[in-house]
Motif scaffolding. Structure first.
Motif, PDB file in Angstrom:
ATOM      1  N   MET A 123      29.599  87.249   6.639  1.00  0.00           N
ATOM      2  CA  MET A 123      30.714  88.139   6.977  1.00  0.00           C
ATOM      3  C   MET A 123      31.998  87.767   6.237  1.00  0.00           C
ATOM      4  O   MET A 123      33.050  88.295   6.533  1.00  0.00           O
ATOM      5  CB  MET A 123      30.980  88.144   8.487  1.00  0.00           C
ATOM      6  CG  MET A 123      29.816  88.647   9.303  1.00  0.00           C
ATOM      7  SD  MET A 123      29.399  90.347   8.925  1.00  0.00           S
ATOM      8  CE  MET A 123      30.855  91.172   9.547  1.00  0.00           C
ATOM      9  N   LEU A 124      31.926  86.878   5.274  1.00  0.00           N
ATOM     10  CA  LEU A 124      33.098  86.528   4.493  1.00  0.00           C
ATOM     11  C   LEU A 124      32.925  87.031   3.072  1.00  0.00           C
ATOM     12  O   LEU A 124      31.824  87.082   2.545  1.00  0.00           O
ATOM     13  CB  LEU A 124      33.303  85.005   4.454  1.00  0.00           C
ATOM     14  CG  LEU A 124      33.711  84.333   5.757  1.00  0.00           C
ATOM     15  CD1 LEU A 124      33.760  82.827   5.557  1.00  0.00           C
ATOM     16  CD2 LEU A 124      35.056  84.827   6.230  1.00  0.00           C
ATOM     17  N   VAL A 171      39.472  83.651   1.564  1.00  0.00           N
ATOM     18  CA  VAL A 171      38.449  84.635   1.909  1.00  0.00           C
ATOM     19  C   VAL A 171      38.956  85.478   3.068  1.00  0.00           C
ATOM     20  O   VAL A 171      39.906  85.099   3.764  1.00  0.00           O
ATOM     21  CB  VAL A 171      37.111  83.960   2.300  1.00  0.00           C
ATOM     22  CG1 VAL A 171      36.486  83.238   1.115  1.00  0.00           C
ATOM     23  CG2 VAL A 171      37.310  83.001   3.461  1.00  0.00           C
ATOM     24  N   VAL A 172      38.322  86.623   3.269  1.00  0.00           N
ATOM     25  CA  VAL A 172      38.722  87.498   4.363  1.00  0.00           C
ATOM     26  C   VAL A 172      37.514  87.805   5.235  1.00  0.00           C
ATOM     27  O   VAL A 172      36.392  87.955   4.738  1.00  0.00           O
ATOM     28  CB  VAL A 172      39.350  88.816   3.838  1.00  0.00           C
ATOM     29  CG1 VAL A 172      38.353  89.661   3.097  1.00  0.00           C
ATOM     30  CG2 VAL A 172      39.986  89.601   4.966  1.00  0.00           C
ATOM     31  N   HIS A 173      37.747  87.860   6.517  1.00  0.00           N
ATOM     32  CA  HIS A 173      36.717  88.256   7.478  1.00  0.00           C
ATOM     33  C   HIS A 173      36.752  89.772   7.572  1.00  0.00           C
ATOM     34  O   HIS A 173      37.770  90.366   7.936  1.00  0.00           O
ATOM     35  CB  HIS A 173      37.017  87.609   8.835  1.00  0.00           C
ATOM     36  CG  HIS A 173      36.005  87.920   9.881  1.00  0.00           C
ATOM     37  ND1 HIS A 173      36.252  88.782  10.919  1.00  0.00           N
ATOM     38  CD2 HIS A 173      34.731  87.486  10.051  1.00  0.00           C
ATOM     39  CE1 HIS A 173      35.194  88.858  11.690  1.00  0.00           C
ATOM     40  NE2 HIS A 173      34.258  88.083  11.190  1.00  0.00           N
ATOM     41  N   GLU A 174      35.635  90.409   7.239  1.00  0.00           N
ATOM     42  CA  GLU A 174      35.641  91.862   7.077  1.00  0.00           C
ATOM     43  C   GLU A 174      35.929  92.608   8.374  1.00  0.00           C
ATOM     44  O   GLU A 174      36.592  93.646   8.363  1.00  0.00           O
ATOM     45  CB  GLU A 174      34.314  92.317   6.478  1.00  0.00           C
ATOM     46  CG  GLU A 174      34.129  91.890   5.027  1.00  0.00           C
ATOM     47  CD  GLU A 174      32.889  92.482   4.397  1.00  0.00           C
ATOM     48  OE1 GLU A 174      31.972  92.873   5.157  1.00  0.00           O
ATOM     49  OE2 GLU A 174      32.834  92.552   3.171  1.00  0.00           O
ATOM     50  N   GLN A 175      35.437  92.134   9.510  1.00  0.00           N
ATOM     51  CA  GLN A 175      35.641  92.856  10.764  1.00  0.00           C
ATOM     52  C   GLN A 175      37.085  92.854  11.219  1.00  0.00           C
ATOM     53  O   GLN A 175      37.551  93.822  11.829  1.00  0.00           O
ATOM     54  CB  GLN A 175      34.767  92.260  11.859  1.00  0.00           C
ATOM     55  CG  GLN A 175      33.286  92.572  11.740  1.00  0.00           C
ATOM     56  CD  GLN A 175      32.525  91.979  12.890  1.00  0.00           C
ATOM     57  OE1 GLN A 175      32.108  90.827  12.859  1.00  0.00           O
ATOM     58  NE2 GLN A 175      32.362  92.758  13.945  1.00  0.00           N
ATOM     59  N   THR A 176      37.791  91.762  10.962  1.00  0.00           N
ATOM     60  CA  THR A 176      39.140  91.613  11.510  1.00  0.00           C
ATOM     61  C   THR A 176      40.234  91.681  10.451  1.00  0.00           C
ATOM     62  O   THR A 176      41.387  91.936  10.778  1.00  0.00           O
ATOM     63  CB  THR A 176      39.281  90.260  12.229  1.00  0.00           C
ATOM     64  OG1 THR A 176      39.024  89.210  11.275  1.00  0.00           O
ATOM     65  CG2 THR A 176      38.280  90.147  13.372  1.00  0.00           C
ATOM     66  N   GLY A 177      39.890  91.424   9.207  1.00  0.00           N
ATOM     67  CA  GLY A 177      40.901  91.342   8.159  1.00  0.00           C
ATOM     68  C   GLY A 177      41.635  90.017   8.135  1.00  0.00           C
ATOM     69  O   GLY A 177      42.602  89.850   7.392  1.00  0.00           O
TER      70      GLY A 177
END
Length: 205
Positions: free
Chosen positions: A7-8, A27-33
């Motif tokens: 998820m990253l 990096v960014v967490h796709e679900q939360t931004g």
């Protein structure tokens, strides 16, 4: 702190330069931004200098961070918490108990039955934005947030390692607490002027 690599993704627009062993630095967490930054292993002295801090922060001693980890660059925002509640229908302790702790116009902290994450200072004319850090959430609330997204809170050592940023001073900007005014948004004299709080009250450096 993010537990695993799924998820990253690299944040190309923030620069996807690589750390050791080709781990992306940001990096960014796709679900939360939520944007995470890689911290490499290292050693530091945990605690406060002798003339600063509480008694339980002395004496300082060396701690080894033996594994790299990702830590969020900023606090969780109101917008990100709103998404979490929308996905889970979770209600915070303040929402369930109809009681939060909030700063009053006299500069003191008191319980308020309407204080909650989306209305943290109900007795003041305060405009809450999605980019503001979420408040009025407890440790238990945050554990639910972390569990939902497979995060965890950093350990005390990881937190101080990240916040110290390689420094040995009382604060990462130096030893003068008032110099911190130039380094972030604080509940300080600008708050005091806006809401008519005594600017000499100890909570407002």
């Amino acid at each position: 702190v993010y537990k695993r690599q799924v998820m990253l993704r690299s944040v190309a627009d923030l620069g996807n330069s690589l750390g050791s062993d080709s781990f992306a630095i940001r990096v960014v967490h796709e679900q939360t931004g939520i944007v995470f930054r890689l911290l490499e292993p290292g050693e530091f002295r945990i605690g406060s200098p002798d003339e600063y801090g509480r008694t339980d922060e002395h004496p300082r001693y060396k701690v080894l961070i033996s594994r790299r980890f990702y830590v969020a660059e900023t606090p969780i925002t109101v917008a990100q918490w709103r998404v979490f509640e929308g996905q889970t229908n979770y209600k915070t302790c303040a929402e369930r108990m109809e009681s939060g702790i909030t700063l009053c116009a006299d500069g003191r902290w008191r319980t308020h039955k309407k204080a909650r994450w989306d209305n943290p200072i109900p007795q003041l004319e305060f405009e809450l934005h999605g980019t503001h850090p979420v408040t009025q959430v407890t440790w238990n609330d945050v554990q639910e947030f972390c569990k939902h997204y497979t995060f965890r809170l950093p350990t005390e050592a990881e937190w101080e390692y990240a916040c110290r940023a390689g420094t040995e001073s009382a604060y990462w900007w130096g030893d003068d607490p008032n110099a911190g005014r130039k380094c972030g948004k604080f509940c300080d004299q600008s708050f005091a002027r806006k809401f008519g709080v005594d600017p000499d009250f100890p909570h407002f450096p």
